[in-house]
Design an enzyme around this catalytic site. Sequence first.
Site, PDB file in Angstrom:
ATOM      1  CG  ASP A 153      25.002  15.862  -5.632  1.00  0.00           C
ATOM      2  OD1 ASP A 153      25.349  16.133  -6.804  1.00  0.00           O
ATOM      3  OD2 ASP A 153      25.813  15.728  -4.710  1.00  0.00           O
ATOM      4  CG  ASP A 184      22.101  23.970 -10.815  1.00  0.00           C
ATOM      5  OD1 ASP A 184      22.822  24.445  -9.905  1.00  0.00           O
ATOM      6  OD2 ASP A 184      22.245  24.261 -12.008  1.00  0.00           O
ATOM      7  CB  VAL A 185      22.849  24.764  -4.961  1.00  0.00           C
ATOM      8  CG1 VAL A 185      22.696  23.462  -4.184  1.00  0.00           C
ATOM      9  CG2 VAL A 185      24.244  24.894  -5.546  1.00  0.00           C
ATOM     10  CB  CYS A 241      28.306  19.423   1.347  1.00  0.00           C
ATOM     11  SG  CYS A 241      28.343  19.197   3.124  1.00  0.00           S
ATOM     12  CB  SER A 243      37.558  26.008   1.571  1.00  0.00           C
ATOM     13  OG  SER A 243      38.920  25.685   1.340  1.00  0.00           O
ATOM     14  CE1 TYR A 288      36.364  25.228  -3.439  1.00  0.00           C
ATOM     15  CE2 TYR A 288      38.371  25.685  -2.223  1.00  0.00           C
ATOM     16  CZ  TYR A 288      37.192  24.980  -2.368  1.00  0.00           C
ATOM     17  OH  TYR A 288      36.831  24.041  -1.434  1.00  0.00           O
ATOM     18  CE  LYS A 341      33.996  26.180  -0.889  1.00  0.00           C
ATOM     19  NZ  LYS A 341      32.730  25.514  -0.542  1.00  0.00           N
ATOM     20  CB  THR A 372      36.025  14.263  -0.632  1.00  0.00           C
ATOM     21  OG1 THR A 372      36.546  15.391  -1.364  1.00  0.00           O
ATOM     22  CG2 THR A 372      35.887  14.626   0.830  1.00  0.00           C
TER      23      THR A 372
HETATM   24  P1  NAD Z   1      32.738  16.297  -3.875  1.00  0.00           P
HETATM   25  O1  NAD Z   1      33.118  16.699  -5.245  1.00  0.00           O
HETATM   26  O2  NAD Z   1      32.964  14.915  -3.406  1.00  0.00           O
HETATM   27  O3  NAD Z   1      31.199  16.646  -3.612  1.00  0.00           O
HETATM   28  C1  NAD Z   1      30.614  17.841  -4.069  1.00  0.00           C
HETATM   29  C2  NAD Z   1      29.201  17.520  -4.492  1.00  0.00           C
HETATM   30  O4  NAD Z   1      28.572  18.754  -4.891  1.00  0.00           O
HETATM   31  C3  NAD Z   1      29.124  16.562  -5.704  1.00  0.00           C
HETATM   32  O5  NAD Z   1      28.271  15.473  -5.415  1.00  0.00           O
HETATM   33  C4  NAD Z   1      28.557  17.432  -6.816  1.00  0.00           C
HETATM   34  O6  NAD Z   1      27.728  16.724  -7.721  1.00  0.00           O
HETATM   35  C5  NAD Z   1      27.760  18.465  -6.008  1.00  0.00           C
HETATM   36  N1  NAD Z   1      27.494  19.683  -6.778  1.00  0.00           N
HETATM   37  C6  NAD Z   1      28.354  20.381  -7.555  1.00  0.00           C
HETATM   38  N2  NAD Z   1      27.714  21.412  -8.135  1.00  0.00           N
HETATM   39  C7  NAD Z   1      26.426  21.369  -7.698  1.00  0.00           C
HETATM   40  C8  NAD Z   1      25.266  22.155  -7.952  1.00  0.00           C
HETATM   41  N3  NAD Z   1      25.307  23.215  -8.780  1.00  0.00           N
HETATM   42  N4  NAD Z   1      24.107  21.829  -7.336  1.00  0.00           N
HETATM   43  C9  NAD Z   1      24.045  20.749  -6.509  1.00  0.00           C
HETATM   44  N5  NAD Z   1      25.096  19.941  -6.257  1.00  0.00           N
HETATM   45  C10 NAD Z   1      26.278  20.264  -6.838  1.00  0.00           C
HETATM   46  O7  NAD Z   1      33.496  17.342  -2.931  1.00  0.00           O
HETATM   47  P2  NAD Z   1      33.678  17.400  -1.352  1.00  0.00           P
HETATM   48  O8  NAD Z   1      35.132  17.332  -1.098  1.00  0.00           O
HETATM   49  O9  NAD Z   1      32.744  16.501  -0.643  1.00  0.00           O
HETATM   50  O10 NAD Z   1      33.252  18.921  -1.106  1.00  0.00           O
HETATM   51  C11 NAD Z   1      32.115  19.293  -0.373  1.00  0.00           C
HETATM   52  C12 NAD Z   1      32.274  20.753   0.008  1.00  0.00           C
HETATM   53  O11 NAD Z   1      33.421  20.883   0.852  1.00  0.00           O
HETATM   54  C13 NAD Z   1      32.530  21.690  -1.177  1.00  0.00           C
HETATM   55  O12 NAD Z   1      31.832  22.892  -0.971  1.00  0.00           O
HETATM   56  C14 NAD Z   1      34.017  21.919  -1.128  1.00  0.00           C
HETATM   57  O13 NAD Z   1      34.379  23.147  -1.715  1.00  0.00           O
HETATM   58  C15 NAD Z   1      34.256  21.902   0.361  1.00  0.00           C
HETATM   59  N6  NAD Z   1      35.630  21.613   0.747  1.00  0.00           N
HETATM   60  C16 NAD Z   1      36.221  20.420   0.402  1.00  0.00           C
HETATM   61  C17 NAD Z   1      37.547  20.207   0.785  1.00  0.00           C
HETATM   62  C18 NAD Z   1      38.286  18.936   0.440  1.00  0.00           C
HETATM   63  O14 NAD Z   1      39.499  18.894   0.673  1.00  0.00           O
HETATM   64  N7  NAD Z   1      37.638  17.904  -0.078  1.00  0.00           N
HETATM   65  C19 NAD Z   1      38.237  21.186   1.502  1.00  0.00           C
HETATM   66  C20 NAD Z   1      37.600  22.361   1.829  1.00  0.00           C
HETATM   67  C21 NAD Z   1      36.285  22.561   1.452  1.00  0.00           C
END
Ligand code: NAD
Length: 254
Positions: free
Chosen positions: A36, A59-60, A86, A148, A161, A165, A196
């Site tokens: 992360d 950093d991905v 994720c 998503s 976004y 996705k 989240t």
């Molecule tokens: P979150 O913000 O709680 O977690 C995302 C994590 O990704 C964070 O810890 C952040 O530090 C990390 N991150 C961001 N940029 C990064 C990078 N460049 N390199 C490494 N890490 C990085 O969000 P979440 O809700 O747990 O989301 C997880 C995944 O699920 C995401 O891809 C999000 O788009 C997807 N998603 C979430 C939802 C929702 O409703 N929460 C819905 C659909 C999809």
Amino acid sequence: MQIENGVFVVTGGGSGLGAASARMLVEAGGRVVLADVNAQAGEALAAELGAAACFVRTDVTDADSAKAAIDAAVQRFGKLNGLVSCAGVAPAEKVVGREGPHRLESFARTVSINLIGTFNMLRLAADVMSKAEPDAGGERGVIVNTASVAAFDGQVGQAGYASSKAGVVGLTLPVARELSRFGIRVMTIAPGIMETPMLMGMPQEVQDSLGKMVPFPSRLGKPAEFAALVRHIVENAYLNGEVIRLDGAIRMAA
Ligand code: NAD
């Protein structure tokens, strides 16, 4: 793929869906590299999970940084069996508006983290997995990406976004087909609206009204429900090349 004694890299592992997946993997007897960009959150969870987990600031979008996270699995735990991607961002931006046109840098950054970052991790993980010993079923690895429902049902403000996705959805089948000959499976989960930190910034009444839009069970999804699906995908060798919606049948009106 067995989780017990397996080694997994979880991107975005410091928060939300990634953190829930990492917890599930450790509880099921696996070992996890939390990858992360947020060191504080990642280190805190690694400390909580103990010897079965370690944190690598990642950093991905960066090739060297992503490779360090994949290499850490082998250096620290001896092998790599799975990748759960994720890491993601969801900035809201309109194409036109008071702030001026949607900034190109912002669109590019969202695509860079959500789509190119997912592919970056996937290619590096697949490279290591393809050289591993297969298990009894011929399997060398499993990759779970996170898209998503915005990929199919994008809302105002989600141009970057939803595009990013949709890209994750698009890469799933061709990459699964390519990696099949190595015994590596590729699956994608498309969550709906999950409880989240990404969402928790919204006012409670907005969260409540979003929950009511879900036909059943009429609430936001829980990170543990996402993690349960990750577990099912990892353990079910016949799931490959598919995108699974995890959304309570929500379909948003424009
Ligand atoms: P979150 O913000 O709680 O977690 C995302 C994590 O990704 C964070 O810890 C952040 O530090 C990390 N991150 C961001 N940029 C990064 C990078 N460049 N390199 C490494 N890490 C990085 O969000 P979440 O809700 O747990 O989301 C997880 C995944 O699920 C995401 O891809 C999000 O788009 C997807 N998603 C979430 C939802 C929702 O409703 N929460 C819905 C659909 C999809």
